[in-house]
Enzyme design. Structure first.
Site, short mmCIF file in Angstrom:
data_model
loop_
_atom_site.label_atom_id
_atom_site.label_comp_id
_atom_site.label_asym_id
_atom_site.label_seq_id
_atom_site.Cartn_x
_atom_site.Cartn_y
_atom_site.Cartn_z
N HIS A 47 -31.84 -15.27 -0.73
CA HIS A 47 -30.56 -14.60 -0.96
C HIS A 47 -30.81 -13.11 -1.13
O HIS A 47 -31.88 -12.69 -1.56
CB HIS A 47 -29.89 -15.16 -2.21
N GLU A 49 -29.88 -10.89 -3.29
CA GLU A 49 -30.26 -10.41 -4.62
C GLU A 49 -31.73 -10.72 -4.92
O GLU A 49 -32.45 -9.86 -5.45
CB GLU A 49 -29.37 -11.06 -5.69
N CYS A 77 -24.58 -15.89 -6.98
CA CYS A 77 -24.62 -17.32 -7.25
C CYS A 77 -25.46 -17.54 -8.52
O CYS A 77 -26.13 -16.63 -9.00
CB CYS A 77 -25.23 -18.06 -6.06
N CYS A 80 -29.16 -16.43 -8.20
CA CYS A 80 -29.32 -14.98 -8.17
C CYS A 80 -28.99 -14.36 -9.51
O CYS A 80 -29.66 -13.42 -9.95
CB CYS A 80 -28.46 -14.39 -7.06
#
Length: 150
Positions: A47, A49, A77, A80
């Site tokens: 992801h 992040e 999410c 993250c």
């Protein structure tokens, strides 16, 4: 935020992953930038992040990013968000929210339910094994004289 948006757009156009970008800043200087690369790398943890945190930690030579801020194109999410907390980042700026992304198929509500203890819809089977041997590792760490902590 514009750099995070540009990162997300790059990832979308090149089929790297979902529509997410992140930028980490320290003292008004961009330290790292990333976009979602789940599809490109076949890595479910890739992801934006998490990738930005990894890059910033590498650039700064430190896992503690408490002097940094993070800009994300969407509210992170749970994975993250946890990474942001572990990195000790103190300020999070985000664009779209959880409801916005849920509408296009990125619904994290199940994970938030799990964190609240509602495992009724969980497909994950958990089994506690070898606790005594694993506790020995905790003792080894606790007694380590040169350990680094946050």
């Amino acid at each position: 935020m514009q750099t995070a948006i540009d990162e997300a757009r790059h990832g979308i156009v090149h089929n790297h992953g979902g529509p997410f970008g992140a930028v980490i800043v320290r003292d008004e200087e961009i330290i790292s930038r990333a976009h979602n690369k789940v599809l490109k790398t076949n890595d479910p943890t890739a992801h934006a992040e998490v990738l930005a945190i990894r890059q910033a930690s590498s650039v700064l030579g430190n896992f503690d990013l408490s002097g940094c801020e993070i800009y994300t194109t969407s509210h992170p999410c749970p994975m993250c968000l946890a990474a942001i907390y572990w990195a000790r980042i103190k300020t999070l700026y985000y664009g779209s929210d959880m409801d916005d992304v849920a509408k296009i198929g990125f619904d994290d509500s199940h994970f938030y339910d799990l964190m609240k203890g509602d495992v009724s819809n969980s497909e994950l089977r958990t089994v506690n094994i070898s606790r005594d041997r694993c506790l020995e590792l905790l003792e080894l760490w606790e007694n380590k004289p040169d350990k680094k902590m946050y």
